[in-house]
Design an enzyme around this catalytic site. Structure first.
Site, mmCIF file in Angstrom:
data_model
loop_
_atom_site.group_PDB
_atom_site.id
_atom_site.type_symbol
_atom_site.label_atom_id
_atom_site.label_comp_id
_atom_site.label_asym_id
_atom_site.label_seq_id
_atom_site.Cartn_x
_atom_site.Cartn_y
_atom_site.Cartn_z
ATOM 1 C CG HIS A 316 40.537 37.595 40.001
ATOM 2 N ND1 HIS A 316 41.716 37.534 39.278
ATOM 3 C CD2 HIS A 316 39.956 36.375 39.850
ATOM 4 C CE1 HIS A 316 41.849 36.341 38.739
ATOM 5 N NE2 HIS A 316 40.795 35.619 39.061
ATOM 6 N N GLY A 317 38.958 41.938 41.000
ATOM 7 C CA GLY A 317 38.126 42.816 41.814
ATOM 8 C C GLY A 317 38.809 44.142 42.103
#
Length: 383
Positions: A316-317
């Site tokens: 996600h990041g």
């Protein structure tokens, strides 16, 4: 270009839609969607179009290798190449920053901007090659079809993650009836409304709370900020999925559902069966099961769950808060499996839903706050 922008809503989408209806034959329609997708991706970030094309070429060639005499070589190059692209363009500065913090040094950052959609098109390409490795009949000899599959604009930026075998037949043959078109347009409008009318408003409220100095966030404000963010991220993400599914239907493609009322779940396990379904199935099929899934010893099963969820968070990041978020869910799932299962089975539905939403809201605090200090600030104010 984003789906909610004026240029997309009033120029790009109407023009592509009308041309799709006017052009005869599936080949002409596919070329239209291919060119439109490349224009869509190039808009605002043309420098990264070669990266997308490189990823597609890599997976196309590796797919041929995986279907031919060198299956292990094909899938190996695809995995190394795909993960390598992510490592360079998404995680390089994260790794350098972590090393600098650990050893007190000052290695220079790369300053590479994150290419939009890289996580999605990398995972789609990898799923194609791995599926070919498992079943050679899945392979496509047409580069144009693979390029359209990976770059198709409705799902290129924010998913859902589509597997090639799910839309392979519709690339070659599809129909667009008035009823299907109407259903697609309605679904797109629902998704756009989620994004513009609910998510953006909730986001403004959450941002206002998160921006307050540490001593000025009271308990009520902290919980309101966390709840607003909980609503923002659901209506944003599910809104984009609705728009992608709706546009796919307008052009004759049928994508699988990506959200199934996740906030009605009564356990964390059920929540993740309903939230971002395409991502969950990707990690299950290509990482969790190959690691052995739950058909191993208890210790290895626990390891498999924690590895998968740490990777899910990192996907996600490029920040430690996402890793914390992933591990947090891994621990919750282990707690449900080994400690809370019997209690949850006997508890009333409302209590199980309350427990699930409480855990999810806390999880979104980890997700939304980028530093340990910010996470501590929010949790401290909430409790």
């Amino acid at each position: 270009m984003v789906f909610s922008s004026a240029i997309f809503l009033f120029i790009f989408l109407p023009v592509v839609f009308v041309l799709d209806r006017v052009l005869p034959g599936i080949r002409a329609k596919n070329m239209l969607l291919l060119v439109a997708s490349l224009i869509f991706y190039s808009f605002g970030q043309p420098v990264y179009l070669p990266l997308l094309l490189l990823s597609v070429v890599l997976n196309y060639v590796c797919g041929l290798l995986a279907a031919g005499k060198y299956p292990k070589l094909g899938v190996g190059i695809a995995v190394v190449g795909g993960i390598g692209l992510l490592a360079v363009f998404k995680y390089a500065d994260f790794a350098i920053g972590t090393i600098n913090n650990l050893f007190g040094i000052a290695l220079p950052m790369t300053g590479i901007a994150l290419p939009i959609g890289i996580s999605f098109f990398t995972f789609q390409g990898l799923s194609y090659v791995i599926d070919v490795y498992r079943d050679r009949s899945v392979v496509s000899r047409s580069f144009v079809k693979i390029l359209l599959y990976i770059s198709y604009f409705p799902q290129l930026i924010a998913g859902p993650i589509v597997k090639y075998h799910d839309i392979e037949k519709e690339i070659d043959q599809r129909w667009t009836t008035p009823r299907e078109t109407a259903l697609g347009i309605r679904r797109f409008i629902c998704g756009l409304s989620k994004k513009l009318l609910i998510s953006n408003a909730m986001g403004q409220m959450a941002d206002a709370v998160f921006a307050l100095p540490t001593g000025e966030i009271g308990m009520f404000a902290a919980w309101m900020g966390a709840i607003c963010y909980t609503l923002q991220i659901y209506f944003d993400f599910s809104g984009y999925s609705d728009m992608a599914i709706g546009m796919g239907r307008m052009f004759g493609f049928h994508f699988l559902e990506n959200f199934d009322y996740p906030y009605t779940a009564t356990t964390i396990q059920e929540f993740w069966r309903r939230w971002h379904i395409s991502l969950g199935s990707w990690f299950r099929d290509y990482i969790y099961i190959p690691l052995g899934g739950n058909r191993v010893s208890t210790g290895r099963h626990i390891r498999n769950i924690l590895v998968v969820w740490a990777l899910t968070g990192l996907w996600h990041g490029a920040s430690w808060n996402f890793v914390f978020w992933g591990v947090y869910y891994g621990l919750l799932l282990l707690a449900e499996k080994f400690l809370l299962g019997r209690f949850l089975e006997k508890a009333p539905v409302w209590l199980r839903n309350l427990y699930t939403m409480f855990a999810v809201i806390i999880g979104w605090v980890f997700f939304s706050q980028t530093t340990p200090a910010a996470i501590g600030k929010m949790l401290g104010a909430m409790f």
